[in-house]
Design an enzyme around this catalytic site. Structure first.
Site, PDB file in Angstrom:
ATOM      1  N   ASP A  82       0.901  -1.167  -0.113  1.00 18.70           N
ATOM      2  CA  ASP A  82       0.009   0.122   0.048  1.00 18.70           C
ATOM      3  C   ASP A  82       0.879   1.116   0.199  1.00 18.70           C
ATOM      4  O   ASP A  82       2.028   1.138   0.267  1.00 18.70           O
ATOM      5  CB  ASP A  82      -1.088  -0.041   1.172  1.00 18.70           C
ATOM      6  N   GLU A 177      -0.038  -1.053   5.787  1.00 16.57           N
ATOM      7  CA  GLU A 177       1.159  -0.946   6.551  1.00 16.57           C
ATOM      8  C   GLU A 177       0.866   0.611   6.877  1.00 16.57           C
ATOM      9  O   GLU A 177       1.049   1.154   8.025  1.00 16.57           O
ATOM     10  CB  GLU A 177       2.405  -1.017   5.990  1.00 16.57           C
ATOM     11  N   ASP A 200      11.930  -1.526   3.494  1.00 16.20           N
ATOM     12  CA  ASP A 200      11.278  -0.169   3.640  1.00 16.20           C
ATOM     13  C   ASP A 200      11.906   0.959   4.284  1.00 16.20           C
ATOM     14  O   ASP A 200      11.339   1.668   4.849  1.00 16.20           O
ATOM     15  CB  ASP A 200       9.810  -0.660   4.720  1.00 16.20           C
TER      16      ASP A 200
END
Ligand code: ZN
Length: 416
Positions: A82, A177, A200
């Site tokens: 996302d 997330e 990330d």
């Protein structure tokens, strides 16, 4: 080495996968499933096994161990599909600025959107790289589709190079997330790894294994509403009570605007206001979990003081635990961090270790039994129209994944 990371990234960012905090659906938006289904079919096509997209929208798959290395510890790589709901992610037009010359980059769809190396030292350091941006109207989605593309490219590389020695590698792609739900339905048991790494993070070399500990405090102020023309002596305005509370919050050294590094803060970030009832939500953050209680006590005290100053007003408070500093878990698994450092060095980089002033999926997964530090994915200016990623940083991230896969299969790891 040139992998498929960039080519994949340019395709994945065109799918709108913004998550939505107001949605109760799992995952919160259908666009995330569109990307998950694409990834599932690509993983199957590459020859990964156990490709499963579950009913909650979590995608898991396996790169089987190379022959003779089945006994090595199972490790995992995780990224979220996302993007932030704070910025448009519709019709993302990615563009590659090849061999970046070090000048300003004007984004074509909004000439006011300009990346300036003079105010962005990370960009200035990437002269000569191929820089990927959006076109000026949307975010890019490097957070975290850079991580998704890198893990996909690494999986493809491992499958195509059976001579590399590695144990079983698990891959996990999570939804939601950005709205704090990324670990909610993550089945740690089924994932079945000893540890994992989220991809990330920011610039090349970053390794993060400390995060905030986080609680959500809410104060509900209850007043009494009546027609304002005839309210003398009877109306109790909950908005005024809440405003007094917010104004009484200390700012210096306890707010996001005045803190950095290892400082914590309290942060009022949502007010849902009416005369009858006003709710104030406050984020509490600190690297020391024990300090959360001290900050909560201060908020309780100030909320009651505000209510007491308005006779007839009432306040109710509530606290929700959000996540905890992953360091509390990860310091019990020094090998998980040490292998990451060595893998970063093997890719020719210097590890940069900094505390995350936020949380990642790993902050919760670590406490759910899956020790999960965070590795760089090459993301910059997250959640912004000025988001950018360097294609060369992405390749470095792939190299780190490949190096980690091999390190965990060294003879001294097996049997641990
Ligand atoms: Zn992210």
């Amino acid at each position: 080495m040139r992998t498929s990371a960039l080519e994949r990234f340019l395709r994945y960012v065109t799918i709108d996968t913004r998550s939505d905090e107001r949605s109760l659906a799992v995952p919160s938006t259908p666009g995330q499933l569109t990307l998950m289904r694409l990834l599932a079919s690509e993983l199957s096509g590459l020859g990964l096994t156990d490709v499963v997209l579950d009913q909650h929208g979590y995608l898991m798959a396996t790169v089987p161990a190379s022959r003779g290395w089945e006994a090595a510890p199972v490790i995992g790589f995780i990224a979220h599909v996302d993007t932030s709901p704070e910025m448009s992610g519709t019709d993302v037009r990615p563009m590659v600025h090849e061999r970046y010359d070090g000048g300003d980059i004007v984004l074509p769809d909004d000439p006011a959107a300009v990346l300036r190396p003079s105010s962005d030292p990370a960009l200035a350091a990437r002269v000569g790289d191929d820089i990927v941006t959006a076109s000026g109207l949307t975010l890019l989605g490097g957070d975290d589709k850079a991580g998704v593309a890198e893990i996909m490219a690494a999986a493809e590389y491992l499958i195509g190079h059976p001579e590399l020695r590695h144990g079983t590698i698990r891959i996990g792609f999570t939804p939601d997330e950005e709205i704090g739900r990324g670990a909610d339905h993550f089945d740690v048991q089924r994932f079945g790894a000893f540890c994992a790494y989220t991809l990330d993070g920011g610039g090349r070399g970053e390794l993060e294994w400390e995060s905030f500990s986080a609680d959500l405090f809410s104060a509900t102020f209850k007043g009494f509403n009546t027609h304002p023309g005839y309210a003398r002596g009877t109306m109790i305005n909950a908005i005024r009570v809440a405003a007094d509370f917010i104004a009484s919050l200390p700012r210096d050294g306890v707010s996001p605007e005045t803190t950095s590094g290892y400082d914590g803060f309290v942060h009022p970030y949502v007010v849902d206001a009416s005369v009858d009832r006003t709710v104030v939500k406050v984020l509490i953050r600190d690297f020391l979990t024990g300090e959360l209680g001290t900050k909560r006590a201060m908020l309780e005290h100030l909320a009651r003081a505000a209510a007491d100053a308005h006779p007839g007003a009432v306040v109710e408070t509530a606290l929700t635990e959000q996540y905890r500093n992953m360091r509390e878990v990860l310091e019990r698994y020094p090998a998980v961090i040490e292998h990451a450092r060595q893998a970063i060095r093997a890719a020719g980089l210097v590890p940069i270790e900094r505390p995350i002033r936020g949380g990642t999926d790993g902050s919760r997964l670590s406490f759910m039994g899956l020790p999960t530090p965070n590795l760089f994915a090459g993301e910059h200016n997250f959640h912004s129209r000025l988001e950018w990623v360097s294609a060369q940083d992405m390749e470095k991230a792939v190299e780190v994944v490949l190096a980690l896969a091999q390190r965990w299969a060294q003879p001294d790891c097996i049997g641990n």
